[in-house]
Design a protein around this motif. Structure first.
Motif, PDB file in Angstrom:
ATOM      1  N   ASP A 171       0.832  -1.207   0.000  1.00  0.00           N
ATOM      2  CA  ASP A 171       0.000   0.000   0.000  1.00  0.00           C
ATOM      3  C   ASP A 171       0.867   1.258   0.000  1.00  0.00           C
ATOM      4  N   LEU A 172       1.954   1.224   0.777  1.00  0.00           N
ATOM      5  CA  LEU A 172       2.822   2.401   0.864  1.00  0.00           C
ATOM      6  C   LEU A 172       3.546   2.638  -0.453  1.00  0.00           C
ATOM      7  N   ILE A 173       4.001   1.565  -1.092  1.00  0.00           N
ATOM      8  CA  ILE A 173       4.618   1.707  -2.428  1.00  0.00           C
ATOM      9  C   ILE A 173       3.622   2.342  -3.394  1.00  0.00           C
ATOM     10  N   LYS A 174       2.387   1.879  -3.354  1.00  0.00           N
ATOM     11  CA  LYS A 174       1.349   2.426  -4.227  1.00  0.00           C
ATOM     12  C   LYS A 174       1.105   3.901  -3.926  1.00  0.00           C
ATOM     13  N   ALA A 175       1.076   4.247  -2.647  1.00  0.00           N
ATOM     14  CA  ALA A 175       0.851   5.643  -2.255  1.00  0.00           C
ATOM     15  C   ALA A 175       2.011   6.526  -2.691  1.00  0.00           C
ATOM     16  N   MET A 176       3.237   6.016  -2.608  1.00  0.00           N
ATOM     17  CA  MET A 176       4.400   6.786  -3.057  1.00  0.00           C
ATOM     18  C   MET A 176       4.331   7.028  -4.561  1.00  0.00           C
ATOM     19  N   LYS A 177       3.933   6.001  -5.302  1.00  0.00           N
ATOM     20  CA  LYS A 177       3.807   6.159  -6.752  1.00  0.00           C
ATOM     21  C   LYS A 177       2.658   7.104  -7.105  1.00  0.00           C
ATOM     22  N   GLY A 178       1.599   7.064  -6.299  1.00  0.00           N
ATOM     23  CA  GLY A 178       0.426   7.889  -6.578  1.00  0.00           C
ATOM     24  C   GLY A 178       0.358   9.125  -5.713  1.00  0.00           C
ATOM     25  N   ALA A 179       1.512   9.681  -5.346  1.00  0.00           N
ATOM     26  CA  ALA A 179       1.555  10.824  -4.437  1.00  0.00           C
ATOM     27  C   ALA A 179       0.844  12.046  -4.996  1.00  0.00           C
ATOM     28  N   ALA A 180       0.613  12.086  -6.302  1.00  0.00           N
ATOM     29  CA  ALA A 180      -0.106  13.221  -6.901  1.00  0.00           C
ATOM     30  C   ALA A 180      -1.478  13.402  -6.259  1.00  0.00           C
ATOM     31  N   LYS A 181      -2.076  12.318  -5.788  1.00  0.00           N
ATOM     32  CA  LYS A 181      -3.398  12.395  -5.162  1.00  0.00           C
ATOM     33  C   LYS A 181      -3.358  13.166  -3.845  1.00  0.00           C
ATOM     34  N   LEU A 182      -2.168  13.300  -3.263  1.00  0.00           N
ATOM     35  CA  LEU A 182      -2.034  13.946  -1.967  1.00  0.00           C
ATOM     36  C   LEU A 182      -1.736  15.438  -2.086  1.00  0.00           C
ATOM     37  N   VAL A 183      -1.643  15.938  -3.315  1.00  0.00           N
ATOM     38  CA  VAL A 183      -1.282  17.339  -3.555  1.00  0.00           C
ATOM     39  C   VAL A 183      -2.444  18.040  -4.242  1.00  0.00           C
ATOM     40  N   SER A 184      -2.762  19.245  -3.805  1.00  0.00           N
ATOM     41  CA  SER A 184      -3.904  19.969  -4.361  1.00  0.00           C
ATOM     42  C   SER A 184      -3.517  20.891  -5.518  1.00  0.00           C
ATOM     43  N   ASP A 185      -2.306  21.443  -5.506  1.00  0.00           N
ATOM     44  CA  ASP A 185      -1.892  22.358  -6.561  1.00  0.00           C
ATOM     45  C   ASP A 185      -1.852  21.620  -7.904  1.00  0.00           C
ATOM     46  N   PRO A 186      -2.598  22.092  -8.911  1.00  0.00           N
ATOM     47  CA  PRO A 186      -2.680  21.373 -10.199  1.00  0.00           C
ATOM     48  C   PRO A 186      -1.329  21.181 -10.877  1.00  0.00           C
ATOM     49  N   ARG A 187      -0.454  22.191 -10.809  1.00  0.00           N
ATOM     50  CA  ARG A 187       0.847  22.071 -11.472  1.00  0.00           C
ATOM     51  C   ARG A 187       1.738  21.049 -10.773  1.00  0.00           C
ATOM     52  N   LEU A 188       1.734  21.079  -9.441  1.00  0.00           N
ATOM     53  CA  LEU A 188       2.531  20.115  -8.701  1.00  0.00           C
ATOM     54  C   LEU A 188       1.961  18.704  -8.857  1.00  0.00           C
ATOM     55  N   LYS A 189       0.645  18.618  -8.882  1.00  0.00           N
ATOM     56  CA  LYS A 189      -0.012  17.318  -9.080  1.00  0.00           C
ATOM     57  C   LYS A 189       0.426  16.696 -10.411  1.00  0.00           C
ATOM     58  N   GLN A 190       0.447  17.511 -11.475  1.00  0.00           N
ATOM     59  CA  GLN A 190       0.839  17.004 -12.782  1.00  0.00           C
ATOM     60  C   GLN A 190       2.310  16.610 -12.793  1.00  0.00           C
ATOM     61  N   LYS A 191       3.147  17.389 -12.106  1.00  0.00           N
ATOM     62  CA  LYS A 191       4.576  17.067 -12.068  1.00  0.00           C
ATOM     63  C   LYS A 191       4.810  15.743 -11.375  1.00  0.00           C
ATOM     64  N   LEU A 192       4.074  15.486 -10.303  1.00  0.00           N
ATOM     65  CA  LEU A 192       4.206  14.209  -9.613  1.00  0.00           C
ATOM     66  C   LEU A 192       3.719  13.061 -10.488  1.00  0.00           C
ATOM     67  N   ARG A 193       2.692  13.320 -11.296  1.00  0.00           N
ATOM     68  CA  ARG A 193       2.242  12.287 -12.237  1.00  0.00           C
ATOM     69  C   ARG A 193       3.325  12.008 -13.271  1.00  0.00           C
ATOM     70  N   ASP A 194       3.939  13.086 -13.766  1.00  0.00           N
ATOM     71  CA  ASP A 194       4.966  12.926 -14.797  1.00  0.00           C
ATOM     72  C   ASP A 194       6.177  12.166 -14.274  1.00  0.00           C
ATOM     73  N   THR A 195       6.500  12.356 -12.991  1.00  0.00           N
ATOM     74  CA  THR A 195       7.680  11.710 -12.411  1.00  0.00           C
ATOM     75  C   THR A 195       7.324  10.434 -11.649  1.00  0.00           C
ATOM     76  N   VAL A 196       6.087   9.987 -11.765  1.00  0.00           N
ATOM     77  CA  VAL A 196       5.601   8.768 -11.105  1.00  0.00           C
ATOM     78  C   VAL A 196       5.813   8.838  -9.596  1.00  0.00           C
ATOM     79  N   GLY A 197       5.375   9.970  -9.009  1.00  0.00           N
ATOM     80  CA  GLY A 197       5.324  10.057  -7.563  1.00  0.00           C
ATOM     81  C   GLY A 197       6.636  10.430  -6.897  1.00  0.00           C
ATOM     82  N   ILE A 198       6.795   9.981  -5.650  1.00  0.00           N
ATOM     83  CA  ILE A 198       8.003  10.283  -4.889  1.00  0.00           C
ATOM     84  C   ILE A 198       8.861   9.028  -4.794  1.00  0.00           C
TER      85      ILE A 198
END
Length: 677
Positions: A498-525
């Protein structure tokens, strides 16, 4: 002489075989006018604070922040002999070909060695996306100037120096603040480690603060043409935010009305054909999630097993894959892979014999392959009998996802029936399998698909029921109605998967649209290669503990997350960094500019948080067996231990396991390990 510099010994062996360096030497492969050597990952590492001056051996608030005026690198002790081999070859080289992984980290591994060795000659870049003969030959025939990708090196260097500034300074700062509050351990902070810890802390806090609320459910059993099925109530009023009935009175009234009426009316019937493509071969993260859910394995356990399957058994490909796509040039090797799988495990011969190796699923897409393709079986046969039980189980999972690419899509009909009973609305869901497709191989291998089948249970109703033939206007009879009081439940504690999945999907934890997209582009943290290590670090440092298969944050973790800067606990920090690192890679921001900005920011953080007051639930520490002073709990290679607070002036330590014996050790704890990755 032309020297080819690879990232790993196995990669060098594959490249050397294809380009004609067939003689095995010490740390290299040679051929006419050619040598292929390798780095064994990083041969260099950032110098520690104490390498910049003896004053930094002792941790002190007065010495913070530590900001090097000139950055130092040093050779890793364990691989110094290989570094000497590489340097000797580079001293003779007339031309260098970089063949490390074609990504930011690969550039860093190569260039930090090149800079250390002082090589200044012509340098080319070899781009390898796969290690089969066809891919290597193509890459060898299309060498490009290394100058085209050197900005990736500067970007990686910027990331490493920025991480050093955060890890070394903030870890020392909060460890010292914790010591003032009586905490006995190292409070490490890192750009990836700390937001990962916050994910666990936030989940545990949600569970701790959860207040269960009642709601009422109503299920109806109906009969039509001698077949029975169930339908769920869709309340029209007294609903909570999830659409559930929050009024017992409304539920009881609906139940009585349904039983009194005794007959339902079908108001609508809708059937759709659902077509599910086969899941992709595994990336490392997806494999870790699957092994956590199906086999109860931790992230590091899965990585270790995948590494063993790759290195020891030669049964599967490189494990640190960041996606599941496959290079199209590899498709011609499918018959060989099939043959190798049968020789590895003859029990799959019948299954493999039913498959068409000419089929091309969506997984075969070279454009989506990044540094490494998905994890699949190799063209070399292995011996499954020599694998441990866990290794064999992981191998079967990997094998099943590969074999699934050669079967049709899984298809089923999903039917939704809307019913009215006594002015109350109900819904019945059913599914009827039409084509087993790739799910057959998952069943054969004892493995399920990564994703649950579409049409999962809805509002507690099994989607597996098969509905009778119904059309609008039909009037099935009510056999029974069962109202039930239910209670809302908190989310579950996280597993490592679950934690691996959350790290990969960290974009869901960010509200700023630009930062959210950047996390999607880089596959999370984090990255596929580092996430398991981050979790292990959090476990080793006592920030999280395992309880069965789940992870729990400790009191120290709650205190640290509550005390640390929001910028360091929020996954959005990584997205901000990635934006800046992309600018370095694109050449629109210089390395020195990036480091200067990070230095200024760290200085501000140290100033702002140096007076932070922390509060801990303290574990009593024993007195130092040497000076009788206060001791601090620290992580160690063989487990946690107590270390004198005045280290390095006093080297007294006590093993946690031997606390009652007051055993004295003179070994010095590894202070550098306090820095977060």
């Amino acid at each position: 002489m032309r020297v080819v510099l690879c990232e790993k010994p196995s990669q060098a062996a594959d490249v050397a075989k294809v380009i004609g360096a067939t003689n095995r030497g010490q740390g290299c492969f040679t051929g006419p006018g050619l040598a292929v050597t390798y780095c064994i990952g990083h041969l260099m590492e950032n110098a520690a604070p104490e390498d910049y001056g003896d004053r930094y051996k002792k941790w002190s608030l007065e010495d913070l922040p530590i900001i090097p005026s000139e950055w130092k690198m040093k050779a890793k002790p364990k691989t110094q002999s290989q570094l000497k081999t590489v340097k000797a070859l580079l001293d003779k080289a007339k031309e260098l070909v970089i063949a490390t992984d074609p990504d930011r980290e690969g550039e860093l591994i190569a260039w930090e060695v090149i800079e250390h060795c002082g090589y200044k000659g012509p340098t080319l870049r070899m781009h390898l996306s796969a290690l089969n003969q066809a891919a290597i030959k193509k890459a060898w025939a299309n060498l490009r100037p290394a100058s085209e990708t050197i900005n990736q090196y500067y970007s990686a260097l910027a990331r490493g120096r920025g991480d050093w500034l955060v890890g070394m300074n903030m870890s020392r700062l909060f460890t010292l603040l914790g010591a003032q509050a009586g905490y006995q351990g190292v409070l490490s902070i890192g750009r990836v480690q700390t937001p990962t810890l916050r994910i666990v802390v936030d989940r545990d806090r949600t569970i701790e603060n959860f207040v269960a609320k009642p709601y009422w459910d109503l299920s109806v059993t109906l009969s039509h043409n001698k077949a029975t099925f169930t339908a769920k109530w869709l309340p029209a009023s007294a609903m909570d935010e999830q659409g559930r009935c929050s009024s017992e009175q409304a539920a009881r009234q609906a139940e009585a009305a349904v039983l009194n009426t005794g007959v339902a009316r079908v108001s609508a019937v809708a059937t759709e054909r659902v077509v599910e493509a086969a899941p992709l071969p595994f990336s490392l993260g997806d494999l870790q999630q699957a092994c956590s859910a199906k086999l109860g394995l931790g992230a590091q356990q899965t990585l270790d097993i995948a590494q063993s399957l790759y290195e020891t058994h030669k049964a599967t490909t490189y494990p640190r894959a960041d996606n599941g796509y496959l290079d199209e040039s590899m498709h011609s090797e499918v018959p060989q892979i099939f043959a190798a799988m049968v020789r590895t495990d003859p029990s799959v011969a019948t299954l493999v014999g039913r498959l068409d190796p000419q089929v091309k699923s969506r997984a075969w897409n070279s454009a989506k392959v990044t540094a490494h393709h998905g994890i699949i079986p190799t063209i070399e046969p292995a011996n499954i009998e020599r694998m441990s039980e866990r290794e064999a189980s992981v191998y079967r999972l990997i094998r099943a996802h590969f074999l699934a690419q050669f079967l049709p899509a899984h298809e089923y009909d999903k039917t939704i029936v809307q019913l009215t009973i006594a002015d109350q609305e109900f819904k019945a869901s059913g599914r009827l399998q039409q084509v087993v497709g790739w799910k057959a191989v998952m069943t054969d291998q004892g493995a399920k698909a990564n994703e649950e089948a579409a049409g999962q249970e809805e509002a507690g109703q099994s989607s597996a029921q098969v509905l009778p033939d119904l059309v609008e206007g039909d009037r099935p009879k009510v056999i029974a109605a069962a109202g039930e009081k239910m209670m809302t439940t908190p989310p579950k504690h996280m597993t490592e998967g679950d934690l691996i999945k959350a790290m990969k999907g960290a974009a869901k934890l960010v509200s700023d649209p630009r930062l959210k997209q950047k996390l999607r582009d880089t596959v999370g943290i984090g990255t596929e290669a580092t996430r398991a290590g981050i979790i292990e670090t959090l476990l080793e440092r006592g920030f999280i503990v395992k309880k069965g298969r789940t992870l729990r944050a400790t009191d120290a973790a709650f205190t640290l997350i509550d005390s640390a800067p929001e910028a360091l606990t929020n996954p959005g920090m990584t997205a901000v960094w990635e934006q800046a690192l992309t600018m370095v890679e694109e050449g629109t921001m210089g390395l020195d500019d990036f480091v200067s900005r990070q230095s200024t920011w760290i200085t501000q953080m140290v100033t702002k948080y140096s007076s932070t007051k922390m509060s801990f639930k303290l574990e009593p520490s024993p007195p130092c067996p040497v000076c009788q002073g206060q001791m601090r709990r620290r992580p160690g290679k063989t487990g946690p231990f107590w270390s004198c607070m005045t280290y390095p002036d006093c080297n007294g330590t006590i093993s946690i396991e031997q606390k009652s014996k007051k055993s004295v050790s003179k070994r010095k704890p590894n202070r550098k390990a306090a820095a977060a990755s």
